[in-house]
Write a protein that holds these residues in place. Sequence first.
Motif: not given
Length: 396
Positions: A81-97
């Motif tokens: 939101x802060x850097x990219x003006x994009x709205x996502x929810x936490x269940x749309x985020x995945x961390x990876x190695x």
Amino acid sequence: MILSKRISQLQPSPTVALNNKAKELAASGETVFNFAVGEPDFTTHPDIVQVAVDALQAGRTKYGPAGGSPAFKKAVVEKLKRDNNLEFTTDEIVVGVGAKEILFHLFLALLNEGDEVLVPAPYWVSYTAQIIAAGGKPVVIPMGDDHDAARLTPEMLEEYATEKTKAVVLTSPNNPAGYIIKKDELTALGQYMENKDWWIISDEIYEYMSYTAEHHSIAALVPGLKDKYLLVNGMSKGFAMTGWRVGYLAAPKPVSKMVKTLQTQSSTCLPPFVEEAATEAIKRGKSLMGDKIKVLEERKNIAAELINSWEDVSMIPPEGAFYVFIDIRKALEASNDYQATESLKFSSFLLENYHVAMVPGEAFGVPGFLRLSYAVANEKLIEGLNRLRQALDKIK
Ligand code: PMP
Ligand code: GLU
């Protein structure tokens, strides 16, 4: 016994291989000018290191949650939101190695046998290998003759798209070419793709290294793309955290869910102390790096000025990331010993005789070029470039 046909087609990553070779040479006592690998020469900010140390000492050494901790995912949502003006929810985020694992899992999640992925050249080395490993077919959009042709247009996409096109990869700021897709160019590409049934894999890992143009996320410019926009980013470049191996994906739920499933069946999770440190870095944002980005920009200017003063070489105008993609075709062509496209042969000559490591354009789908990573100290940069000049003079 017969091994996997798919994996047998792959070569080791040329960026990683050349970096290893340069490091071996350095370990044998030689002074090596290593411009091969894409990694900042800065160390991770001490505050971030401290977070990991504290977490380790507090015993947070067990498995973490697959897909990412709630704190990490929340930090990413806020960052987008802060850097990219994009709205996502936490269940749309995945961390990876690393973003590398995210990309690999993404291709596995998206592709069926024979599906095509448009990959504009010059491209980062691992896209094509990973697409093949996932059973897909990379369709490379060649770079035109003139340097501006490194810039992607809707016409170029149109020319190479088929009914099998499943996805397109965009990398801006670009590795290896250092260009940035400008706001109007990105908007034009986005509007063209709005009606296409393609996934847009947007690799924005160099977003903080934008010097002469601003970084934009395509789905922020063309909101209609949001349901097919797959954002890949990571901590390696913008936070000088290459060795920590943290990348992330922001994507519509069906895709993020599948990538998370893949993680549960492969790397499981990130080390929790690593994830805690990364969470803190994301919250602090670009300012955590202080003047480091400025330092990189100065080095870009030093490199560009020197290269511009040579009349037998040229370059794609470097605008971001920390690479200059140097066109040495003219210099090679003028030599009796080289064809214009033999940058691989020249890069071996350069390493063996001048101890300068630069990745040849063949690795990025554009022979006749060398990629210089200028994330090295100024003196090394200047001395290394002087040696490149000597090597080019030698083959005349
Ligand atoms: N994308 C691009 C364009 C890169 O240059 C790199 C280089 N490391 C990656 C993804 C992967 O980065 P990492 O796995 O370190 O997050
Ligand atoms: N992405 C960096 C590069 O292009 C690091 C090495 C790699 O993962 O390929 O050099």
